[in-house]
Scaffold this active site. Sequence first.
Site, PDB file in Angstrom:
ATOM      1  N   LYS A  34       0.737  -1.217   0.123  1.00 29.31           N
ATOM      2  CA  LYS A  34      -0.005  -0.130  -0.175  1.00 29.31           C
ATOM      3  C   LYS A  34       1.017   1.478   0.036  1.00 29.31           C
ATOM      4  CE  LYS A  34      -0.410   0.235   5.129  1.00 29.31           C
ATOM      5  NZ  LYS A  34      -1.332  -0.083   6.107  1.00 29.31           N
ATOM      6  N   TYR A 253      23.007  27.595  10.885  1.00 27.36           N
ATOM      7  CA  TYR A 253      21.995  28.549  11.554  1.00 27.36           C
ATOM      8  C   TYR A 253      21.884  28.241  12.998  1.00 27.36           C
ATOM      9  CZ  TYR A 253      19.962  29.215   6.719  1.00 27.36           C
ATOM     10  OH  TYR A 253      19.600  29.542   5.489  1.00 27.36           O
TER      11      TYR A 253
END
Length: 328
Positions: A34, A253
């Site tokens: 699936k 960062y």
Amino acid sequence: MRLPVLQINTKAIQNNYKQIVREFHCSQVFPVIKNDAYGLGGIEISKALSNSGCTSVFVGDPEEGIKLKTNNTAIKNIFVLNVFSREEMYTLLDYSLIPVVSDWERLVDCNQFCSKYNKKIDIALQFNIGLNRLGLDESLIDNIKQFSSFNISFIMAHLSNSFIPDDPHNYEQLQKFKKIMQRFKRNRGSLVSSYGLALSKEYMFDIVRPGLLLTGCVLPHLLSRFSKIVPVIKLVSQIVGIRDIEPGDGIGYGQTIPIEQKKKIAIIAGGFGNGLTSLLSDKGVCVNVAGFRAKLIGYVAMELCFVDVTDIPSTYCFVGQDVEIIAG
């Protein structure tokens, strides 16, 4: 800049399928593919499976079933897991897809549809035994047995705690499933999916449903039980820059990693824009650089991240060198 490339080893899929077939020869193996085979490519994975002798699979919805039916005729039985609408009954019949019915309304629809068009279709019934997700209630069994317009291919249920082999819920839910099976004499049963295969033979019944396990994803505490299951994917990128960082400097960062001694940092192509989540920032995750483990450090940005390559010889660490972010 070369972005990360996900490499999918279909031979590894075949190995995993064959290992499960060999080990659980008393049960039929119907893989679950699936959600596009967990993102690996449903058609390609189905072809690898059918080339290994597989003829029955589970998919998520009718659309996946149609796509598979029209692209791989070697898969004979396609079971549709998720709830389908009344209108989709026509689609299921047109493409010979087999619905897994998990609620009373859809079961009534199946019965009415078959009666109206004088067609007898195959279905599977899914019961709730404690997961409390999709599933029919045991109290409906007498009503279900009054229907005669469809064939029940097998009865299935889903364990809630199968990834914890010694969890008492497993045995409790096994007893509930046995009770349901006793009410449907001569019907086949299916109780376990991937990690349920770590349980005893008593849980296996007639059909097992490996999904995530086929992709090589094994939980750490189950590694010894599934030692012959091999990884299927590699996520490979490359070094796009190397920088020497002096003590007192930071990285990326937020300057989240204070540097107390000189380090050599490699900048890797790949970040959260390519699926490498920023949740991995500063978590001590390691990647593979030419066989050396290198720790991911600093903030994972949109298309770049950093690894500490201080201890890796320059012979093996240079711009253009491949890096396995997920190693197979």
